[in-house]
Scaffold this motif. Structure first.
Motif, PDB file in Angstrom:
ATOM      1  N   LEU A  12      11.661  29.556  -3.006  1.00 50.00           N
ATOM      2  CA  LEU A  12      12.682  28.662  -3.507  1.00 50.00           C
ATOM      3  C   LEU A  12      14.241  29.361  -3.718  1.00 50.00           C
ATOM      4  CD1 LEU A  12      13.487  26.124  -5.421  1.00 50.00           C
ATOM      5  CD2 LEU A  12      12.665  27.511  -7.214  1.00 50.00           C
ATOM      6  N   ARG A  57      18.720  23.079 -12.567  1.00 46.12           N
ATOM      7  CA  ARG A  57      17.419  22.331 -12.554  1.00 46.12           C
ATOM      8  C   ARG A  57      17.535  21.364 -11.208  1.00 46.12           C
ATOM      9  NH1 ARG A  57      13.264  21.027 -15.233  1.00 46.12           N
ATOM     10  NH2 ARG A  57      12.306  19.065 -14.978  1.00 46.12           N
ATOM     11  N   ARG A  67      17.349  23.107  -7.872  1.00 45.30           N
ATOM     12  CA  ARG A  67      15.945  23.588  -7.714  1.00 45.30           C
ATOM     13  C   ARG A  67      15.250  22.486  -7.403  1.00 45.30           C
ATOM     14  NH1 ARG A  67      14.429  27.148 -12.695  1.00 45.30           N
ATOM     15  NH2 ARG A  67      15.898  25.983 -13.541  1.00 45.30           N
ATOM     16  N   LEU A  68      15.091  21.248  -7.991  1.00 48.41           N
ATOM     17  CA  LEU A  68      14.240  20.153  -7.806  1.00 48.41           C
ATOM     18  C   LEU A  68      14.407  19.703  -6.375  1.00 48.41           C
ATOM     19  CD1 LEU A  68      14.233  18.121 -11.035  1.00 48.41           C
ATOM     20  CD2 LEU A  68      12.491  19.086  -9.823  1.00 48.41           C
ATOM     21  N   ILE A  87      12.819  22.231  -4.067  1.00 45.84           N
ATOM     22  CA  ILE A  87      11.520  21.881  -4.050  1.00 45.84           C
ATOM     23  C   ILE A  87      11.161  20.713  -3.243  1.00 45.84           C
ATOM     24  CG2 ILE A  87       9.339  21.609  -5.227  1.00 45.84           C
ATOM     25  CD1 ILE A  87      10.462  23.545  -7.590  1.00 45.84           C
ATOM     26  N   ASP A 118       8.921  20.341   0.251  1.00 45.77           N
ATOM     27  CA  ASP A 118       7.772  19.447   0.218  1.00 45.77           C
ATOM     28  C   ASP A 118       7.757  18.672   1.449  1.00 45.77           C
ATOM     29  OD1 ASP A 118       5.741  18.078  -1.268  1.00 45.77           O
ATOM     30  OD2 ASP A 118       6.650  16.851  -2.461  1.00 45.77           O
ATOM     31  N   ALA A 142       6.515  27.438  -3.188  1.00 46.15           N
ATOM     32  CA  ALA A 142       8.042  27.831  -3.479  1.00 46.15           C
ATOM     33  C   ALA A 142       8.379  29.174  -4.352  1.00 46.15           C
ATOM     34  CB  ALA A 142       8.317  26.533  -4.535  1.00 46.15           C
ATOM     35  N   LEU A 143       7.233  29.594  -5.385  1.00 46.61           N
ATOM     36  CA  LEU A 143       7.577  30.542  -6.184  1.00 46.61           C
ATOM     37  C   LEU A 143       6.759  32.038  -5.592  1.00 46.61           C
ATOM     38  CD1 LEU A 143       7.235  29.051  -9.386  1.00 46.61           C
ATOM     39  CD2 LEU A 143       9.196  29.395  -8.200  1.00 46.61           C
ATOM     40  N   ALA A 189       3.275  14.502  -7.601  1.00 44.50           N
ATOM     41  CA  ALA A 189       4.199  15.327  -7.024  1.00 44.50           C
ATOM     42  C   ALA A 189       5.628  15.753  -8.074  1.00 44.50           C
ATOM     43  CB  ALA A 189       4.664  14.894  -5.778  1.00 44.50           C
ATOM     44  N   HIS A 196       6.148  19.398  -9.372  1.00 43.44           N
ATOM     45  CA  HIS A 196       7.777  19.970  -9.308  1.00 43.44           C
ATOM     46  C   HIS A 196       8.186  20.379 -10.553  1.00 43.44           C
ATOM     47  CE1 HIS A 196       8.699  18.035  -4.997  1.00 43.44           C
ATOM     48  NE2 HIS A 196       7.432  18.650  -5.100  1.00 43.44           N
ATOM     49  N   ASP A 197       7.926  19.668 -11.596  1.00 45.85           N
ATOM     50  CA  ASP A 197       8.457  19.898 -12.881  1.00 45.85           C
ATOM     51  C   ASP A 197       7.714  21.196 -13.560  1.00 45.85           C
ATOM     52  OD1 ASP A 197      10.362  18.124 -13.428  1.00 45.85           O
ATOM     53  OD2 ASP A 197       8.994  16.637 -14.218  1.00 45.85           O
ATOM     54  N   MET A 248       6.559  23.460 -11.587  1.00 48.41           N
ATOM     55  CA  MET A 248       7.005  24.542 -10.818  1.00 48.41           C
ATOM     56  C   MET A 248       8.239  25.222 -11.282  1.00 48.41           C
ATOM     57  SD  MET A 248       6.528  24.276  -6.968  1.00 48.41           S
ATOM     58  CE  MET A 248       4.710  24.701  -6.666  1.00 48.41           C
ATOM     59  N   ILE A 249       9.335  24.197 -11.929  1.00 44.16           N
ATOM     60  CA  ILE A 249      10.308  24.521 -12.358  1.00 44.16           C
ATOM     61  C   ILE A 249      10.350  25.318 -13.497  1.00 44.16           C
ATOM     62  CG2 ILE A 249      12.524  23.750 -13.426  1.00 44.16           C
ATOM     63  CD1 ILE A 249      12.815  23.131 -10.495  1.00 44.16           C
ATOM     64  N   ASP A 254       9.124  28.701 -12.611  1.00 48.27           N
ATOM     65  CA  ASP A 254      10.385  29.331 -12.198  1.00 48.27           C
ATOM     66  C   ASP A 254      11.327  29.584 -13.520  1.00 48.27           C
ATOM     67  OD1 ASP A 254      11.743  30.595 -10.076  1.00 48.27           O
ATOM     68  OD2 ASP A 254      13.468  28.553 -10.545  1.00 48.27           O
ATOM     69  N   ASP A 255      11.521  29.091 -14.438  1.00 45.96           N
ATOM     70  CA  ASP A 255      12.215  29.189 -15.485  1.00 45.96           C
ATOM     71  C   ASP A 255      11.548  30.541 -16.166  1.00 45.96           C
ATOM     72  OD1 ASP A 255      14.293  27.377 -15.428  1.00 45.96           O
ATOM     73  OD2 ASP A 255      13.132  25.958 -16.450  1.00 45.96           O
ATOM     74  N   ARG A 286      12.521  33.470 -14.384  1.00 47.33           N
ATOM     75  CA  ARG A 286      14.047  34.002 -14.413  1.00 47.33           C
ATOM     76  C   ARG A 286      13.969  34.463 -15.615  1.00 47.33           C
ATOM     77  NH1 ARG A 286      16.754  31.817  -9.836  1.00 47.33           N
ATOM     78  NH2 ARG A 286      15.502  30.441  -8.751  1.00 47.33           N
ATOM     79  N   ARG A 321      13.229  38.184 -16.020  1.00 50.83           N
ATOM     80  CA  ARG A 321      14.057  38.975 -15.175  1.00 50.83           C
ATOM     81  C   ARG A 321      15.319  39.150 -16.080  1.00 50.83           C
ATOM     82  NH1 ARG A 321      14.841  36.384  -9.650  1.00 50.83           N
ATOM     83  NH2 ARG A 321      13.227  35.031 -10.500  1.00 50.83           N
TER      84      ARG A 321
END
Lengths: 252, 279
Positions: A96, A118, A121-122, A125, A129, A137-138, B15, B19-20, B22-23, B26-27, B30, B33
């Motif tokens: 990503l 956000r 990032r969407l 992704i 896709d 992605a991660l 999908a 994706h949500d 996944m975000i 990812d959040d 992050r 970190r």
């Protein structure tokens, strides 16, 4: 929409990589630059996004004009995405974060140091896709196979929301199956979005199936320009400089 | 809506959710970190606070003293400069011999201290422990000890520099050995090479530039460090420097520091030149 006007490239030391060349690339068309290594394909691509300046002549984009001025070049680059021969990923970052590099041109310096939004990032992704890699992605980028890494390169280019795609030997380091998948994804995306693509290849078969138009390059000049159907054995010989005995063609 | 279209819409919906999700994932990574960086910042700031770096009052008193000593340092007094040439040369030869000694000690130690070449984990741990020990005794303390062992002069300085640097040089050598490409080593092993042959012909050619880089860097460092060693009677320009400091002759101190600065610049230049050649 993009083209060269009598543009040539002479490298320091006097080697001429491209003789003065005129060519126009039409909007929404996939053009394949076909030819052996060192023929001048890379020089044409590098001219088209300003990685080398023309020694003579000009690179011209419709709506921007000549790309000589830095501001004109930047405007051109913002809507022109590049796919590289090696994947050019940062291995220790997530897939990503690598795709997000494609967004750089759209960011201010503040956005650059803050965490990515956000929305971006969407968008990234979604780009993954389209090449079937959203689920990865991660993951770390260096954990992917060569073919997958090269497709991340497509996603990164798509994240830029370009209208032109330049690809320099995108399948040179891939096995045949991965190459097939890579070019298939690239062609589908270009057709869906109506993108202009200029892709250098050196495999004749892939060029025939993938291109709308084939431009044959040899010795720093254009020796063939036409639709894939017009690329017969004689044209291939001209591009690759194979000397066949007179009777050989007829016998095939 | 046809069944197919409904199915497609559902897929698209799935999908979006994934994706949500996944975000969100990812959040979280992050945030993790960010937490790490923030904790690090807290440790750094706390250290600076306890050591007084963040206390402006401590600096308020310093300015008059700085002004006073700066005035006394100017103009630098070079009248005794001819007497510094030999000590400077001593410092130079000390740094070279000290580094050579360090490299000689580090070569075998690094083979034991690299995971890829060590004969056993016992050797590995023993070697690492020894390297830590060498690095934890400051060269100044080693200088004092060796002056007691072998008397005044350059020799105790060389021994102190050599032993102390061996700890760091061997650690860096081991690092280079571990990062060497294992494929050529396999080539040699497959061809029936002995361990010595593998190291000499397949490992060494790969890492020689890095080893040289480390040795040259350490030489530059040792030149600077050996100026301090003179202060405990271990030879070199440091002795002159500490003598001038003792009698509070700051004009001479500044002159000696300028001489050392010129030499350090020369040594750095020579180091850079050597590195270029060894690429």
């Amino acid at each position: 929409m993009l083209g060269l006007q009598q543009a040539s490239v002479t490298y320091p030391g006097g080697r001429t990589a491209l003789t003065p060349t005129d060519i126009q690339f039409a909007e929404g068309q996939i053009t394949v630059l076909l030819g052996p290594s060192g023929a001048g394909k890379s020089s044409i691509l590098r001219l088209l996004n300003g990685l080398v300046p023309p020694s003579q002549g000009a690179v011209v984009r419709k709506g921007i004009g000549s790309l000589e001025q830095p501001l004109a070049m930047r405007a051109h680059r913002l809507s022109t995405a590049m796919i590289f021969q090696q994947h050019h990923l940062i291995g220790r970052l997530t897939v990503l974060d690598n795709v997000l590099l494609g967004r750089l041109g759209a960011w201010s310096w503040l956005q650059t140091i803050l965490p990515p939004s956000r929305r971006d990032r969407l968008l990234s992704i979604a780009a993954l896709d389209r090449v079937g890699l959203a689920a990865r992605a991660l993951d770390r980028a260096d954990g992917l196979s060569g073919g997958e890494q090269q497709r991340v390169g497509i996603a990164r280019a798509m994240a830029q929301r370009p209208s032109i795609i330049l690809a320099d030997e995108p399948i040179a380091s891939l096995d045949p199956a991965s190459a097939e998948r890579m070019l298939g994804d690239l062609r589908r995306i270009c057709c869906d979005d109506g993108l202009t693509a200029i892709v250098s290849l050196h495999q004749v078969e892939f060029a025939r199936r993938f291109a709308d138009r084939i431009v044959g390059v040899r010795h720093g000049g254009i020796v063939f320009d036409g639709p894939p159907a017009a690329l017969d054995d004689h044209a291939v010989d001209q591009i690759y400089g194979v000397e066949r005995p007179a009777g050989a063609l007829a016998a095939e | 809506m046809s069944a197919e279209a409904a199915h497609d819409a559902m897929n698209a919906h799935d999908a979006m959710i994934s994706h949500d999700a996944m975000i969100a994932r990812d959040d979280r990574s992050r945030a993790k970190r960010l937490f790490l960086v923030a904790s690090l910042a807290v440790v750094v700031l706390a250290s600076m606070w306890t050591t007084g770096v963040l206390d402006p009052e401590r600096f308020a008193d310093a300015w008059p003293a700085i002004a006073q000593i700066s005035r006394e340092m100017f103009p630098p007094d070079f009248r005794r400069a001819s007497q510094w040439a030999l000590p400077l040369l001593d410092t130079f030869t000390m740094s070279i011999s000290g580094t050579a000694l360090a490299v000689a000690l580090a070569a075998p130690l690094s083979l034991l201290a690299a995971r890829t070449t060590t004969p056993s984990m016992i050797h590995y741990r023993a070697a690492r422990l020894l390297l830590n020990l060498l690095r934890s005794i400051p060269e100044l303390i080693m200088g004092i000890l060796f002056v007691a062992f072998v008397g005044f002069g350059s020799l105790p300085g060389v021994l102190a520099l050599g032993l102390h640097s061996a700890g760091m040089v061997a650690k860096f050598f081991a690092e280079s050995i571990e990062h060497a490409d294992p494929k050529p080593l396999e080539v040699a092993r497959a061809a029936g090479a002995t361990p010595f042959q593998i190291i000499w012909r397949a490992l060494l050619p790969q890492i020689l530039p890095q080893l040289a880089d480390t040795a040259i860097y350490r030489w530059e460092y040792n030149f600077r460090a050996s100026t301090v060693l003179g202060a405990v009677g271990a030879g070199g320009i440091g002795f002159e420097l500490i003598s001038s400091l003792r009698i509070l002759d700051y004009a001479q101190v500044s002159a000696i520091i300028i001489c050392i600065f010129v030499c350090v610049t020369i040594v750095d230049g020579v180091g850079a030149l050597l590195r270029e050649r060894l690429e």
